[in-house]
Enzyme design. Structure first.
Site: not given
Length: 195
Positions: A67, A70-72, A174
């Site tokens: 997570i 992928t997010e940041s 995503y």
């Protein structure tokens, strides 16, 4: 030794040399790809923070790494064009909602400890609302309101618990990235993190 025999030996020597060089190039490429994946594409940044929070909030450590990656990309200062902030890309409205629910009075979304804590609490909140983990992750990305509507629509969900189609292309991509990243983290690091 005849010219023909000498030529055969020369060709054989060149062929063997070419095979050895090719094998070395392949081995080097494999080592380089592995190093790239472990150091660049799928790092263990914030390892202690991720492992601690995965235990505290009963979340899969590989999923938490996936997570954040992928997010940041593990950038604590990341800010999206939609206003999401920090490692787990939380919006201030989501963070405020979770903070109030958990009596958290002071936090800073650019602080990795605060961001991961609130992100984990948010995932737990979504897990209590939705049964399937990928439905939870869809809600994390697209919003719980959207997912609640989609689950009631037979075009998107046949069982009211999981989504067979995700209407937002960005969210569908995503989920693909999360699944791929999760598998990579598990494959690359289970021998280290599962001890």
């Amino acid at each position: 030794m005849t010219k023909k025999t000498a030529l055969k030996k020369f060709v054989l020597y060149r062929l063997l040399s070419l095979i050895v060089i090719t094998a070395l190039i392949v081995i080097f490429a494999m080592v380089f790809v592995n190093l790239y994946e472990t150091k660049v594409a799928y790092p263990l940044k914030y390892k202690k923070l991720v492992l601690e929070n995965s235990k505290i909030y009963n979340l899969d450590k590989y999923m938490l790494f996936a997570i954040i990656n992928t997010e940041s990309g593990f950038n604590a200062d990341a800010k999206s064009n939609k206003g999401a902030i920090g490692l787990m890309q939380l919006t201030t409205s989501t963070a405020n909602y979770i903070a109030v629910k958990h009596n958290i009075l002071d936090y800073d979304l650019t602080n990795p400890m605060d961001n991961v804590k609130i992100g984990c609490l948010y995932i737990n909140y979504l897990q209590n609302k939705f049964e399937d983990f990928y439905t939870v992750m869809t809600a994390y990305n697209a919003g719980e309101g959207n997912v609640s509507i989609w689950l009631k629509n037979k075009e998107y969900s046949s069982d009211g618990r999981t989504l067979k189609i995700i209407p937002f292309k960005e969210t569908d991509e995503y989920i693909y990235k999360i699944k791929k990243s999760f598998e990579k983290y598990k494959n690359l690091y289970s021998h280290i993190l599962d001890k």
